[in-house]
Design an enzyme around this catalytic site. Structure first.
Site, PDB file in Angstrom:
ATOM      1  N   ARG A  85       0.853  -1.198   0.000  1.00 39.33           N
ATOM      2  CA  ARG A  85       0.000   0.000   0.000  1.00 39.33           C
ATOM      3  C   ARG A  85       0.891   1.251   0.000  1.00 39.33           C
ATOM      4  NH1 ARG A  85      -1.583   1.612   4.685  1.00 39.33           N
ATOM      5  NH2 ARG A  85      -2.354  -0.395   5.426  1.00 39.33           N
ATOM      6  N   TYR A  96     -15.912  18.640 -14.306  1.00 39.57           N
ATOM      7  CA  TYR A  96     -16.506  17.316 -14.484  1.00 39.57           C
ATOM      8  C   TYR A  96     -17.550  17.103 -13.377  1.00 39.57           C
ATOM      9  CZ  TYR A  96     -16.713  12.238 -13.920  1.00 39.57           C
ATOM     10  OH  TYR A  96     -17.141  10.953 -13.761  1.00 39.57           O
ATOM     11  N   ASP A 105      -6.955  20.275 -13.217  1.00 39.36           N
ATOM     12  CA  ASP A 105      -7.299  18.970 -13.769  1.00 39.36           C
ATOM     13  C   ASP A 105      -6.941  19.021 -15.263  1.00 39.36           C
ATOM     14  OD1 ASP A 105      -8.558  16.773 -14.938  1.00 39.36           O
ATOM     15  OD2 ASP A 105     -10.224  16.796 -13.524  1.00 39.36           O
ATOM     16  N   LYS A 141      -8.206   8.192 -18.892  1.00 39.09           N
ATOM     17  CA  LYS A 141      -8.459   8.802 -20.195  1.00 39.09           C
ATOM     18  C   LYS A 141      -7.203   8.721 -21.076  1.00 39.09           C
ATOM     19  CE  LYS A 141     -12.367   9.340 -18.292  1.00 39.09           C
ATOM     20  NZ  LYS A 141     -12.396   9.959 -17.032  1.00 39.09           N
TER      21      LYS A 141
HETATM   22  C1  LIG Z   1     -11.948  15.916 -16.403  1.00 46.02           C
HETATM   23  C2  LIG Z   1     -12.153  14.722 -15.524  1.00 46.02           C
HETATM   24  N1  LIG Z   1     -11.620  14.718 -14.297  1.00 46.02           N
HETATM   25  C3  LIG Z   1     -11.779  13.660 -13.465  1.00 46.02           C
HETATM   26  C4  LIG Z   1     -12.515  12.561 -13.845  1.00 46.02           C
HETATM   27  C5  LIG Z   1     -12.694  11.421 -12.886  1.00 46.02           C
HETATM   28  O1  LIG Z   1     -11.843  10.356 -13.201  1.00 46.02           O
HETATM   29  P1  LIG Z   1     -12.160   8.823 -12.890  1.00 46.02           P
HETATM   30  O2  LIG Z   1     -13.368   8.434 -13.672  1.00 46.02           O
HETATM   31  O3  LIG Z   1     -10.901   8.121 -13.314  1.00 46.02           O
HETATM   32  O4  LIG Z   1     -12.385   8.720 -11.421  1.00 46.02           O
HETATM   33  C6  LIG Z   1     -13.076  12.520 -15.119  1.00 46.02           C
HETATM   34  C7  LIG Z   1     -13.862  11.344 -15.540  1.00 46.02           C
HETATM   35  O5  LIG Z   1     -14.559  11.359 -16.524  1.00 46.02           O
HETATM   36  C8  LIG Z   1     -12.889  13.629 -15.978  1.00 46.02           C
HETATM   37  O6  LIG Z   1     -13.431  13.658 -17.210  1.00 46.02           O
END
Ligand SMILES: Cc1ncc(COP(=O)(O)O)c(C=O)c1O
Length: 379
Positions: free
Chosen positions: A46, A98, A170, A195
Site C-alpha cells: 500500500r 466534471y 485537472d 483517459k
Molecule cells: C476531467 C475529468 N476529471 C476527473 C474525472 C474522474 O476520473 P475517474 O473516472 O478516473 O475517477 C473525469 C472522468 O470522466 C474527468 O473527465
C-alpha cells in the site's frame, strides 16, 4: 530531452534482477526484509510498489513535476489532493468541472466544513472577487468538459498566489503532451489516467503531481493512510500508455480538428464547441496555452430527440461515457457525465439536451466523418 524520450524512459530502468526492459508488474502485497529495519526501501505494497513508483516518476517527469502519487481513480486523486484543505478553509472551483468533481465537492466534502465557491474561472477577475481570508485552493479544469471553456492558467495562478492560495489544475482533457499547467504557475496537476494517459479504455486510475515538498509529503501520507492506491497491473497499463502518448495525442488532435471542421459546416449542427475553431471565443488563449486542441468536440443539434437520433444511429462511434481511448466514444452530457450538475447550472453553461460530445478516437478520419454524417442525416 524531448517529450517522447521522457515518456519512454523516465522512471523506467531495466529491471535490476533480470534486465527486463519493461518494468515488471510487481504483483506482491509485501516484501521480505533482510533483518529488523533492514529492507530495500519496500515494506508493504500500500505504501510502495515498484511498478506504481515507476509510473509516478514517469508522469511527474512529463508534467515537469518532482513528485507524483497514483490513485485508484481520477476521483481518488482529486479527493486526496483536497485533503490539503482543512475544515474551516475555502476553495474556489471552475463552475463547470466534471460532474463527479462537483459531486465530490458539493455532496461529500462540503459535509466536513470545507466551503466551495463555484465561479467562471475563464475570467480571472471572478477568482479575485471570490477570494477570502481563508481561501486555501483554487481548483480549475481547462478546457472544461464538455463546453470547452478555457481558463487562463497564468492569470489565475497570479491571482491565487497573491492571496496565498495554491492552484490545482485537472489536466485530463489535454494530457501533458498538449498542456503543461506548471509552466503557467499551477502548483498541482491532477489527471484521470483512465483517459488519454492510459489511452486504451482498459483501466481506471488517477494521479496528482506537484513540486512543493511539504505538500508532497502530505499527499504521500494520505495515499498510504487512506489507501486508495493504483494497483500494480493498472500502473503498468498506464506506463505502457504514456510511451505512445505523443503519437496518440498528435492523431487525436488532427482528427479532432477534422471532426470539428466537418461539424461546423454540417446543416444539422447548430453549434460546435472546440477550442481549435476560429469561432471559439477563447481560440487565441487556447493557442497560447496549449500545444494543440485535442480530440474532444461537443456539438448541439437542438433538442433531446435530435440528439437521441444521432446517438442511436452511430455505427462506428460507441455510445459510452469516458474519453481519451483509441476508439471514438459519443455521449450525451446532460443525462450521462453531467447528470449530477444542477439543471440551472447546466442551462447557464450551454449543456443543453441537444448537446452531444464526441471523444474522437484513432480510427481512420474518413470513417469517423462518414459515421457522423450518416447519423446526422437521420435527423
Ligand atoms: C476531467 C475529468 N476529471 C476527473 C474525472 C474522474 O476520473 P475517474 O473516472 O478516473 O475517477 C473525469 C472522468 O470522466 C474527468 O473527465
Amino acid at each position: 530531452m524531448g517529450f517522447s524520450t521522457i515518456a519512454i524512459h523516465a522512471g523506467q530502468e531495466p529491471d535490476p534482477t533480470t534486465g527486463a526492459v519493461t518494468v515488471p508488474i510487481y504483483q506482491t502485497s509485501t516484501y521480505a526484509q533482510e533483518g529488523l529495519g533492514r529492507h530495500k526501501g519496500f515494506e508493504y505494497a500500500r505504501t510502495h510498489n515498484p511498478t506504481r513508483l515507476a509510473l509516478e516518476r514517469n508522469i511527474a517527469a512529463l508534467e515537469g513535476a518532482r513528485f507524483g502519487y497514483a490513485f485508484a481513480s481520477g476521483m481518488a486523486a482529486i479527493d486526496a489532493t483536497l485533503r490539503l484543505v482543512k475544515a474551516g478553509e475555502h476553495v474556489i472551483v471552475s463552475d463547470n468541472t466534471y460532474g463527479g468533481t462537483f459531486r465530490l465537492f458539493s455532496r461529500i466534502l462540503a459535509n466536513y466544513q470545507i466551503e466551495f465557491t463555484y465561479v467562471d474561472t475563464s475570467d480571472a477577475s471572478n477568482v479575485e472577487a471570490a477570494m477570502r481570508e481563508n481561501t486555501r485552493m483554487v481548483f480549475v479544469e481547462t478546457p472544461t468538459n464538455p463546453v470547452m471553456i478555457i481558463t487562463d492558467l497564468q492569470a489565475v495562478s497570479d491571482v491565487a498566489h497573491r492571496a496565498g492560495a495554491i492552484v490545482v489544475c485537472d489536466n485530463t482533457f489535454m494530457s501533458p503532451y498538449l498542456q503543461r499547467p506548471m509552466e503557467f504557475g499551477v502548483d498541482i496537476v491532477v489527471h484521470s489516467t483512465t483517459k488519454y494517459l492510459n489511452g486504451h479504455s482498459d483501466g481506471v486510475g488517477g494521479i496528482a503531481v506537484l513540486n512543493d515538498e511539504k505538500n508532497a509529503e502530505w499527499l504521500a501520507f494520505v495515499q498510504n493512510g487512506v489507501g486508495a492506491i493504483l494497483s500494480p497491473f493498472d500502473s503498468w497499463l498506464v506506463l505502457r500508455g504514456t510511451k505512445t502518448l505523443a503519437l496518440r495525442m498528435e492523431q487525436h488532435d488532427t482528427a479532432g480538428r477534422a471532426v470539428a471542421a466537418f461539424l461546423e459546416e454540417h446543416p444539422k449542427v447548430e453549434k460546435i464547441y472546440y477550442p481549435g475553431s476560429l469561432s471559439h471565443r477563447q481560440h487565441d488563449l487556447a493557442k497560447r496555452q496549449q500545444r494543440g486542441f485535442g480530440g474532444m468536440v461537443a456539438f448541439d443539434v437542438g433538442s433531446l430527440e435530435r440528439a437521441r437520433t444521432v446517438l442511436e444511429s452511430v455505427r462506428l462511434c460507441t455510445l459510452a461515457e469516458s474519453l481519451g481511448g483509441v476508439e471514438s466514444l459519443i455521449s450525451h452530457p446532460a443525462t450521462m457525465t453531467h447528470a449530477s450538475v444542477l439543471p440551472e447550472t447546466r442551462a447557464r453553461l450551454g449543456i443543453t439536451e441537444g448537446l452531444v460530445r464526441i471523444s474522437v478516437g484513432l480510427e481512420d478520419i474518413d470513417d469517423i466523418l462518414a459515421d457522423l454524417d450518416q447519423a446526422l442525416n437521420r435527423i
